[in-house]
Write a protein that holds these residues in place. Structure first.
Motif, short mmCIF file in Angstrom:
data_model
loop_
_atom_site.label_atom_id
_atom_site.label_comp_id
_atom_site.label_asym_id
_atom_site.label_seq_id
_atom_site.Cartn_x
_atom_site.Cartn_y
_atom_site.Cartn_z
N LYS A 150 0.83 -1.22 0.00
CA LYS A 150 0.00 0.00 0.00
C LYS A 150 0.87 1.27 0.00
N LEU A 174 -4.43 -5.71 -4.30
CA LEU A 174 -5.46 -5.16 -3.41
C LEU A 174 -6.61 -6.14 -3.22
N SER A 182 -10.41 -0.05 -2.77
CA SER A 182 -9.18 0.54 -3.33
C SER A 182 -8.90 -0.02 -4.73
#
Length: 338
Positions: A150, A174, A182
């Motif tokens: 991230k 993700l 996201s």
């Protein structure tokens, strides 16, 4: 010795590379014999460490040859220790070098080492290195990987988001983290979406058991499908098995190009879907239309018969397999024994 090593980067297979190394050991056997080294064809298929140590410094400066040795001779032959030893000897490491090593470590199921090396990087990763780092984080899917993945995504230059390969890797990462929102934001930010990008999103929805969303997105696709997308959508429809899924699944199957029928993975998924719908006749017709049938396709049909209370038909399929010398897989044997 060095002239033989120089040829390594022109070699395509692991066997050829180790044959070359065996030639090297024969040339200087009296000077280089090491009791722990077993030539190609015996127990140890790695390049012996003493050969790497004997390389002169001017040879190690030839980056392309080093890349070839790491990638073709060491990583592909699972010799992680020597690959890392050689990599550490390089003073000026490029993104391309890091990418080669990262890929090799992931292939050899030691993705944690990728993050260890990343922590030591003195240069900013480019889009190719980022892609592999996202893949490593997706494979690991632990707290450390989530944090690093991230952070990398947050710092990623805006122009990299238009690189579909990098963005697709980020979406896959993700989705593996369970961070669907996201992933959706990254997907929406991509200007020119291709089928691989769509496939990553659909697969991500499936992995997070959001099957209706997978169909929602599938209905938005206005470009030619690939083999992976056909397989995923058939699996989604089989999983949902409701009116909408039946309609979409059958319509997709009717429009599917003829050449896809000879793809065993797609055909197995299609048969499984039809059997889950309870449409045994359509599954049988589709089965008969396939030219090259493997054990997995026969197994899918037998499993479908079992699900629909027509187990007796399994023995007929088994007889057909015997006539064509097709060996049943584990699924087929379990159905027959059961």
């Amino acid at each position: 010795i060095i002239s033989c090593i120089n040829d390594v980067f022109n070699i395509d297979t692991c066997d050829e590379a180790h044959s070359k190394v065996f030639v090297i050991t024969k040339i200087r056997l009296s000077e280089l014999t090491v009791s722990s080294w077993h030539p190609y064809g015996t127990r140890d298929r790695r390049i012996p460490p003493f050969l790497l140590d004997k390389m002169p410094s001017n040879f190690l400066s030839k980056i392309f040859k080093i890349q070839a040795i790491i990638n073709k001779t060491l990583m592909k032959c699972k010799d992680i220790d020597n690959a890392m030893h050689l990599f550490s000897s390089i003073t000026k490491k490029s993104n391309y070098m890091y990418t080669i090593v990262f890929k090799g470590l992931i292939t050899n199921n030691v993705a944690e080492k990728v993050l260890d090396l990343f922590d030591e990087m003195k240069i900013e990763p480019n889009q190719f290195t980022l892609t592999v780092l996202f893949n490593a984080c997706a494979v690991l899917n632990n707290n450390r990987a989530m944090k690093i993945g991230k952070e990398l995504l947050a710092k990623m230059p805006e122009n990299y988001r238009n690189d579909n390969i990098t963005s697709t890797s980020a979406i896959n990462m993700l989705m593996k983290f369970g961070d669907v929102e996201s992933a959706e934001r990254i997907f929406q930010s991509i200007k020119a979406k291709d089928i691989i990008t769509y496939g990553a999103m659909v697969k991500g929805y499936v992995g997070n058991e959001m099957f209706e969303k997978a169909l929602d997105l599938f209905e938005q696709i206005d470009i030619e499908l690939d083999d992976v997308t056909y397989t995923i959508i058939f699996n989604v429809c089989a999983k949902l098995c409701n009116d909408r899924a039946m309609k979409i699944g059958k319509k997709l199957l009717a429009k599917m190009p003829e050449n896809c029928r000879n793809n065993n993975i797609i055909s197995t998924s299609a048969i499984d879907m039809l059997m889950k719908f309870g449409d045994v006749e359509s599954a049988e017709r589709f089965f008969r239309s396939i030219k090259a049938k493997g054990a997995d396709i026969h197994g899918a049909l037998m499993n479908g018969y079992n699900l629909n209370g027509e187990s007796w038909k399994c023995f007929k399929i088994f007889e057909e397999m015997k006539e064509k010398n097709i060996i049943p897989d584990e699924i087929a044997w379990n159905i027959l024994i059961g």
